[in-house]
Motif scaffolding. Structure first.
Motif, mmCIF file in Angstrom:
data_model
loop_
_atom_site.group_PDB
_atom_site.id
_atom_site.type_symbol
_atom_site.label_atom_id
_atom_site.label_comp_id
_atom_site.label_asym_id
_atom_site.label_seq_id
_atom_site.Cartn_x
_atom_site.Cartn_y
_atom_site.Cartn_z
ATOM 1 N N GLY A 5 0.811 -0.894 0.413
ATOM 2 C CA GLY A 5 0.001 -0.241 -0.154
ATOM 3 C C GLY A 5 0.715 1.398 -0.255
ATOM 4 O O GLY A 5 0.380 2.301 -0.068
ATOM 5 N N ASP A 6 1.934 1.008 0.531
ATOM 6 C CA ASP A 6 2.728 2.255 -0.031
ATOM 7 C C ASP A 6 3.196 2.832 -0.965
ATOM 8 O O ASP A 6 2.988 2.160 -1.812
ATOM 9 C CB ASP A 6 4.279 1.572 1.034
ATOM 10 N N LEU A 7 3.406 4.238 -1.034
ATOM 11 C CA LEU A 7 3.977 4.939 -2.908
ATOM 12 C C LEU A 7 5.027 5.234 -2.620
ATOM 13 O O LEU A 7 5.508 6.316 -1.610
ATOM 14 C CB LEU A 7 3.016 5.893 -2.861
ATOM 15 N N VAL A 8 6.102 4.615 -3.172
ATOM 16 C CA VAL A 8 7.711 4.928 -2.810
ATOM 17 C C VAL A 8 7.798 5.730 -3.922
ATOM 18 O O VAL A 8 8.165 5.253 -5.625
ATOM 19 C CB VAL A 8 8.393 3.075 -2.973
ATOM 20 N N HIS A 9 9.016 6.508 -3.752
ATOM 21 C CA HIS A 9 8.823 7.958 -5.026
ATOM 22 C C HIS A 9 10.626 7.677 -5.024
ATOM 23 O O HIS A 9 11.866 7.901 -4.461
ATOM 24 C CB HIS A 9 8.963 8.884 -3.746
ATOM 25 N N THR A 10 11.479 7.094 -6.283
ATOM 26 C CA THR A 10 12.315 6.541 -6.755
ATOM 27 C C THR A 10 12.358 6.775 -7.749
ATOM 28 O O THR A 10 12.209 6.738 -8.525
ATOM 29 C CB THR A 10 13.269 5.418 -5.577
ATOM 30 N N VAL A 13 5.962 4.173 -7.120
ATOM 31 C CA VAL A 13 5.935 2.863 -7.793
ATOM 32 C C VAL A 13 4.743 2.942 -6.535
ATOM 33 O O VAL A 13 5.127 2.113 -4.791
ATOM 34 C CB VAL A 13 7.092 1.768 -7.978
ATOM 35 N N ARG A 14 3.349 1.746 -6.408
ATOM 36 C CA ARG A 14 2.377 1.379 -4.556
ATOM 37 C C ARG A 14 2.645 0.031 -5.273
ATOM 38 O O ARG A 14 3.119 -0.695 -5.930
ATOM 39 C CB ARG A 14 0.919 1.823 -5.482
ATOM 40 N N VAL A 15 3.354 -0.425 -3.401
ATOM 41 C CA VAL A 15 3.493 -1.019 -3.716
ATOM 42 C C VAL A 15 2.633 -2.422 -3.204
ATOM 43 O O VAL A 15 1.650 -1.775 -2.686
ATOM 44 C CB VAL A 15 4.562 -1.057 -2.013
ATOM 45 N N ARG A 16 2.856 -3.217 -4.047
ATOM 46 C CA ARG A 16 2.043 -4.269 -3.683
ATOM 47 C C ARG A 16 2.194 -6.141 -2.970
ATOM 48 O O ARG A 16 1.006 -6.684 -2.981
ATOM 49 C CB ARG A 16 1.122 -4.781 -5.574
ATOM 50 N N ASP A 17 3.204 -5.700 -3.650
ATOM 51 C CA ASP A 17 3.776 -7.577 -3.666
ATOM 52 C C ASP A 17 5.134 -7.085 -2.636
ATOM 53 O O ASP A 17 5.859 -6.010 -3.584
ATOM 54 C CB ASP A 17 3.860 -8.370 -4.131
ATOM 55 N N ARG A 72 18.404 -9.320 -0.243
ATOM 56 C CA ARG A 72 17.538 -8.013 -1.477
ATOM 57 C C ARG A 72 16.468 -8.380 -1.054
ATOM 58 O O ARG A 72 15.570 -8.791 -0.850
ATOM 59 C CB ARG A 72 18.304 -9.269 -2.392
ATOM 60 N N LEU A 73 15.316 -7.126 -1.660
ATOM 61 C CA LEU A 73 14.635 -6.983 -1.720
ATOM 62 C C LEU A 73 13.570 -6.580 -2.871
ATOM 63 O O LEU A 73 14.331 -6.057 -3.676
ATOM 64 C CB LEU A 73 13.792 -5.696 -0.489
ATOM 65 N N ILE A 74 12.832 -7.069 -3.502
ATOM 66 C CA ILE A 74 12.033 -6.662 -4.649
ATOM 67 C C ILE A 74 11.047 -6.282 -4.195
ATOM 68 O O ILE A 74 9.545 -7.090 -3.989
ATOM 69 C CB ILE A 74 11.749 -7.962 -5.645
ATOM 70 N N VAL A 75 10.330 -5.237 -4.896
ATOM 71 C CA VAL A 75 8.645 -4.789 -5.163
ATOM 72 C C VAL A 75 7.611 -4.828 -6.013
ATOM 73 O O VAL A 75 8.444 -5.013 -7.060
ATOM 74 C CB VAL A 75 8.312 -3.387 -4.810
ATOM 75 N N ASN A 76 7.204 -5.285 -6.015
ATOM 76 C CA ASN A 76 6.131 -5.765 -7.154
ATOM 77 C C ASN A 76 6.595 -6.820 -7.984
ATOM 78 O O ASN A 76 7.052 -6.049 -9.132
ATOM 79 C CB ASN A 76 5.635 -4.690 -7.852
ATOM 80 N N ASP A 100 5.949 -2.355 -12.784
ATOM 81 C CA ASP A 100 6.846 -1.097 -11.953
ATOM 82 C C ASP A 100 7.908 -2.287 -10.868
ATOM 83 O O ASP A 100 7.805 -1.706 -10.006
ATOM 84 C CB ASP A 100 6.074 -0.552 -11.124
ATOM 85 N N GLU A 101 8.346 -3.418 -11.086
ATOM 86 C CA GLU A 101 9.062 -3.977 -10.275
ATOM 87 C C GLU A 101 9.913 -2.498 -9.576
ATOM 88 O O GLU A 101 11.029 -2.070 -10.561
ATOM 89 C CB GLU A 101 10.027 -5.356 -11.205
ATOM 90 N N LEU A 102 10.317 -2.756 -8.768
ATOM 91 C CA LEU A 102 12.199 -2.421 -8.098
ATOM 92 C C LEU A 102 12.725 -3.429 -6.965
ATOM 93 O O LEU A 102 12.120 -3.853 -6.650
ATOM 94 C CB LEU A 102 10.800 -1.258 -6.975
ATOM 95 N N ASP A 103 13.632 -3.182 -7.020
ATOM 96 C CA ASP A 103 14.582 -4.138 -6.224
ATOM 97 C C ASP A 103 15.935 -3.177 -6.106
ATOM 98 O O ASP A 103 16.614 -2.013 -6.036
ATOM 99 C CB ASP A 103 14.902 -5.541 -7.131
ATOM 100 N N GLY A 104 16.908 -3.596 -4.735
ATOM 101 C CA GLY A 104 16.945 -3.283 -3.905
ATOM 102 C C GLY A 104 17.846 -3.739 -3.326
ATOM 103 O O GLY A 104 17.201 -5.414 -2.851
ATOM 104 N N TRP A 105 18.394 -3.692 -2.086
ATOM 105 C CA TRP A 105 18.607 -4.179 -0.301
ATOM 106 C C TRP A 105 17.933 -3.032 0.690
ATOM 107 O O TRP A 105 17.397 -2.795 0.350
ATOM 108 C CB TRP A 105 20.232 -3.919 0.034
ATOM 109 N N VAL A 106 17.572 -4.356 1.456
ATOM 110 C CA VAL A 106 16.835 -4.249 2.814
ATOM 111 C C VAL A 106 17.181 -2.513 3.366
ATOM 112 O O VAL A 106 16.407 -2.184 3.880
ATOM 113 C CB VAL A 106 16.385 -4.974 3.645
#
Length: 62
Positions: A14-19, A24-28, A36-40, A45-51
């Motif tokens: 539900g968060d909106l991530v601004h980067t 990007v709205r977080v759905r998963d 490592r963290l992957i959003v959606n 609109d996938e985002l990936d990076g580190w926690v």
């Protein structure tokens, strides 16, 4: 709505991530043991990076 500057490990569905100039709205969220963290994952609109990486997040406080 509240804007927060958070580590990616604190993102919530539900968060909106601004980067990187986009929002990007977080759905998963998928986290692995290596940090490592992957959003959606797999979506357009996938985002990936580190926690531990930070981003500005808009969160609907209930």
């Amino acid at each position: 709505m509240t804007d927060l500057y958070l580590p990616a490990d604190d993102f919530q569905v539900g968060d909106l991530v601004h980067t990187d100039g986009r929002t990007v709205r977080v759905r998963d969220i998928v986290r692995d043991k290596a940090g490592r963290l992957i959003v959606n994952p797999g979506d357009f609109d996938e985002l990936d990076g580190w926690v531990w990486e930070h981003a500005t997040v808009t969160r609907d406080e209930k």
